[in-house]
Design a protein around this motif. Structure first.
Motif, PDB file in Angstrom:
ATOM      1  N   ALA A 322      59.436  19.382  29.070  1.00 34.60           N
ATOM      2  CA  ALA A 322      60.647  19.880  29.728  1.00 34.60           C
ATOM      3  C   ALA A 322      60.411  21.210  30.429  1.00 34.60           C
ATOM      4  CB  ALA A 322      61.775  20.020  28.700  1.00 34.60           C
ATOM      5  N   ALA A 323      59.690  22.107  29.771  1.00 33.96           N
ATOM      6  CA  ALA A 323      59.501  23.452  30.319  1.00 33.96           C
ATOM      7  C   ALA A 323      58.166  23.631  31.020  1.00 33.96           C
ATOM      8  CB  ALA A 323      59.634  24.487  29.192  1.00 33.96           C
ATOM      9  N   ASP A 324      57.346  22.574  31.042  1.00 30.84           N
ATOM     10  CA  ASP A 324      56.015  22.647  31.652  1.00 30.84           C
ATOM     11  C   ASP A 324      55.230  23.842  31.099  1.00 30.84           C
ATOM     12  OD1 ASP A 324      53.941  21.803  33.266  1.00 30.84           O
ATOM     13  OD2 ASP A 324      54.608  22.965  35.009  1.00 30.84           O
ATOM     14  N   ILE A 382      72.042  16.941  26.470  1.00 33.97           N
ATOM     15  CA  ILE A 382      72.721  17.282  27.723  1.00 33.97           C
ATOM     16  C   ILE A 382      71.960  18.388  28.451  1.00 33.97           C
ATOM     17  CG2 ILE A 382      74.825  18.293  28.691  1.00 33.97           C
ATOM     18  CD1 ILE A 382      76.376  16.834  26.442  1.00 33.97           C
ATOM     19  N   TYR A 383      71.484  19.372  27.699  1.00 31.57           N
ATOM     20  CA  TYR A 383      70.732  20.479  28.304  1.00 31.57           C
ATOM     21  C   TYR A 383      69.435  19.967  28.931  1.00 31.57           C
ATOM     22  CZ  TYR A 383      68.431  25.011  28.790  1.00 31.57           C
ATOM     23  OH  TYR A 383      67.796  26.115  29.292  1.00 31.57           O
ATOM     24  N   LEU A 384      68.702  19.114  28.210  1.00 28.02           N
ATOM     25  CA  LEU A 384      67.453  18.585  28.750  1.00 28.02           C
ATOM     26  C   LEU A 384      67.686  17.788  30.026  1.00 28.02           C
ATOM     27  CD1 LEU A 384      65.539  17.276  25.571  1.00 28.02           C
ATOM     28  CD2 LEU A 384      65.040  19.326  26.900  1.00 28.02           C
ATOM     29  N   GLN A 388      67.190  21.791  35.396  1.00 30.25           N
ATOM     30  CA  GLN A 388      65.933  21.481  36.076  1.00 30.25           C
ATOM     31  C   GLN A 388      64.736  22.137  35.403  1.00 30.25           C
ATOM     32  OE1 GLN A 388      66.019  19.375  38.642  1.00 30.25           O
ATOM     33  NE2 GLN A 388      63.801  19.353  38.955  1.00 30.25           N
ATOM     34  N   GLN A 389      64.862  23.401  35.038  1.00 34.63           N
ATOM     35  CA  GLN A 389      63.770  24.138  34.397  1.00 34.63           C
ATOM     36  C   GLN A 389      64.298  24.761  33.107  1.00 34.63           C
ATOM     37  OE1 GLN A 389      60.648  24.105  35.568  1.00 34.63           O
ATOM     38  NE2 GLN A 389      59.858  25.280  33.846  1.00 34.63           N
ATOM     39  N   PRO A 390      64.328  24.004  32.008  1.00 34.98           N
ATOM     40  CA  PRO A 390      64.893  24.522  30.758  1.00 34.98           C
ATOM     41  C   PRO A 390      64.165  25.773  30.275  1.00 34.98           C
ATOM     42  CG  PRO A 390      64.552  22.146  30.629  1.00 34.98           C
ATOM     43  CD  PRO A 390      63.864  22.615  31.865  1.00 34.98           C
ATOM     44  N   VAL A 394      66.353  29.093  25.197  1.00 32.58           N
ATOM     45  CA  VAL A 394      67.547  28.267  24.967  1.00 32.58           C
ATOM     46  C   VAL A 394      67.187  27.036  24.141  1.00 32.58           C
ATOM     47  CG1 VAL A 394      69.336  26.880  26.061  1.00 32.58           C
ATOM     48  CG2 VAL A 394      68.711  29.097  27.035  1.00 32.58           C
ATOM     49  N   MET A 395      66.059  26.387  24.477  1.00 35.40           N
ATOM     50  CA  MET A 395      65.631  25.231  23.696  1.00 35.40           C
ATOM     51  C   MET A 395      65.334  25.627  22.254  1.00 35.40           C
ATOM     52  SD  MET A 395      63.349  22.694  26.106  1.00 35.40           S
ATOM     53  CE  MET A 395      62.189  23.926  26.673  1.00 35.40           C
TER      54      MET A 395
END
Length: 508
Positions: A322-324, A382-384, A388-390, A394-395
């Motif tokens: 998700a965050a690369d 929902i956040y994921l 676009q760039q989590p 926050v995660m």
């Protein structure tokens, strides 16, 4: 009843009231290394995929295959829950704990020493079969040696080691993999975490043996170890036959996982038909090992284990995708979910005991915590899906909040189970709890991995988890009985006296 059984389950702690707290600490260490041994598989498999290790690189759907490896471990872990709990009821729960832990250390070392996909999977299955003896006997031993007013707290404190184990695995695996690559080469670097954690597990097993021998007297692991080995050999052959057949026929990995679940359900059916759960209810006065009330708790436990091993197995991959981010950054972020158990387990247990004593009931608190967990998992999905760039922060915060409630519900559910069954059947009851609940652990890694390969995102897998958790809250509403209809004897140090029921445990 054998002398070993009496010494292990019924005799008061040898050092008075302080011994049961030392028991919590010792079993905390057991949970830590037991979960580290199994949780390192997720980061190791992710590393294998990222670094094109030969037997993972050849797979058409590597995430699904990686999930299947984790699921097969839990298939083994699941299948020995009930037999090992029954063996603990017969030969002594402390004895079975020592057998389980020595077995886990040896099998983990061998997992890092062998070569080839089939043999690697077989060793993960064998590791699971041995570790399957830990849960039911750990829970039963704590209940037997802990005063009733502190029972849920003790269950929570000991299983907090689970959270530490997951955290240690997520944080330690990446540097150990890098160290392994530098020492053994890139193709063989995956071996290092298994070798290191296997040796540490054997060292802890020696300390555990020493402590439990002081607590309950001489341990005689020979006969129960041989019986567990015989049962495990059959189960391992069945699991690997299913894996081989699925691979030969080209079945999808999720179909193989479903076959493992079907095998577990068949074993439950056969053992019930053979009377493995004790005499019928009419003759025993409602032992509750498997009846309407306890079955609802067992089935609801599927959602607990599904959540644990969605995040425990794939959280590093979820965050890094998700965050690369790098594997190290993802491991540190994912550790927020596992680390939440450091608070969630003991606080959940403490709140459960307080709810019982104040007349609110364990069940009502369990429902509230489960709903909170489901809502938080839904917010994470929902956040994921929509950002676009989590953000890693926050995660990490969402993973921590989710893990807080996830870990709190476990001692609540386990204490409620203990309230509903007779003293002499608790090992089998906890084995049944984990056998059925482990269906979630078997299915979660492979189904979640397959959803990731199919959709290209982890959000669908997270939504499935949220739905299961919220559905499990409704199952708890059906738990109405407050305790077994009668007890044969008084519980240790403050347990209910003969003939008393456990009042208001369900919170009707």
């Amino acid at each position: 009843m054998s002398q070993t059984h009496l010494a292990d389950r019924d005799r008061p702690p040898t050092a008075g009231r302080r011994s049961y707290r030392m028991l919590w600490i010792m079993l905390f260490g057991g949970w830590l290394f037991a979960y580290a041994d199994r949780a390192i598989t997720g980061p190791v498999v992710t590393w294998m995929i990222d670094n094109d290790v030969s037997f993972m690189h050849a797979a058409q759907n590597p995430h699904a295959l990686g999930g299947l490896i984790g699921s097969l471990f839990f298939a083994g872990y699941m299948l020995t829950q009930l037999p090992s709990g029954s063996l603990g009821d017969r030969y002594g729960h402390a004895t079975m704990l020592v057998v389980s832990f020595v077995w886990a250390g040896v099998a983990t070392i061998i997992s890092g020493a062998i070569t080839g996909l089939f043999v690697f999977v077989a060793m993960r299955v064998l590791t699971g079969l041995g570790e399957g003896a830990f849960y039911s006997n750990d829970r039963a031993l704590i209940v037997a040696h802990t005063p009733a007013p502190e029972r849920s707290l003790g269950l929570g404190v000991a299983i907090t080691g689970l959270a530490f184990g997951l955290t240690v695995a997520n944080i330690a695996a990446p540097p150990l993999l890098d160290f392994g690559a530098s020492v053994l080469g890139k193709e063989q670097g995956w071996r290092m975490p298994f070798l290191i954690f296997g040796v540490l597990t054997l060292l802890v097993s020696a300390v555990m043996w020493w402590f439990l021998r002081r607590l309950v007297g001489r341990l005689r692991p020979g006969r129960p170890a041989l019986r567990l080995l015989g049962v495990s050999a059959v189960f391992c052959a069945l699991i690997m036959a299913l894996f081989w057949a699925s691979d030969s026929l080209g079945l999808p990995e999720w179909a193989s996982a479903l076959a493992q679940v079907a095998l577990a359900l068949a074993i439950v059916f056969v053992m019930r038909r053979r009377g493995a759960f004790g005499q019928p209810r009419a003759r025993r006065g409602g032992s509750g090992v498997i009846d309407r009330e306890t079955l609802l708790i067992y089935v609801a436990g599927i959602a607990i284990l599904w959540s644990i091993w969605l995040f425990g197995y794939w959280s590093v991959a979820i965050v890094s995708s998700a965050a690369d981010s790098s594997l190290v950054e993802a491991g540190l972020t994912a550790a927020f979910n596992a680390g939440a158990g450091i608070i969630g387990f003991p606080v959940g247990g403490w709140l459960s005991d307080r709810a019982l004593q104040r007349g609110w009931g364990r069940r009502n608190l369990l429902i509230a915590a489960t709903v909170a967990q489901g809502v938080l998992v839904l917010l994470f999905g929902i956040y994921l899906q929509n950002v676009q760039q989590p953000s890693l922060w926050v995660m990490g915060l969402l993973l921590f909040a989710t893990g807080l409630f996830l870990n709190a519900v476990q001692p609540m559910s386990q204490a409620l189970t203990a309230d509903l069954v007779r003293d002499e059947s608790r090992g089998a009851a906890f084995g049944m709890w984990n056998l059925i609940a482990e269906i979630g652990a078997v299915a979660s890694p492979v189904v979640s991995g397959a959803l990731r390969d199919t959709t290209g995102s982890w959000s669908t897998a997270v939504y499935v988890d949220a739905g299961l958790v919220l559905a499990s809250a409704f199952l708890y509403l059906g738990v109405r009985r407050t305790g077994p209809l009668a007890r044969d004897d008084a519980g240790p140090e403050g347990g209910p006296a003969h003939g008393e029921s456990v009042v208001a445990s369900a919170g009707d």
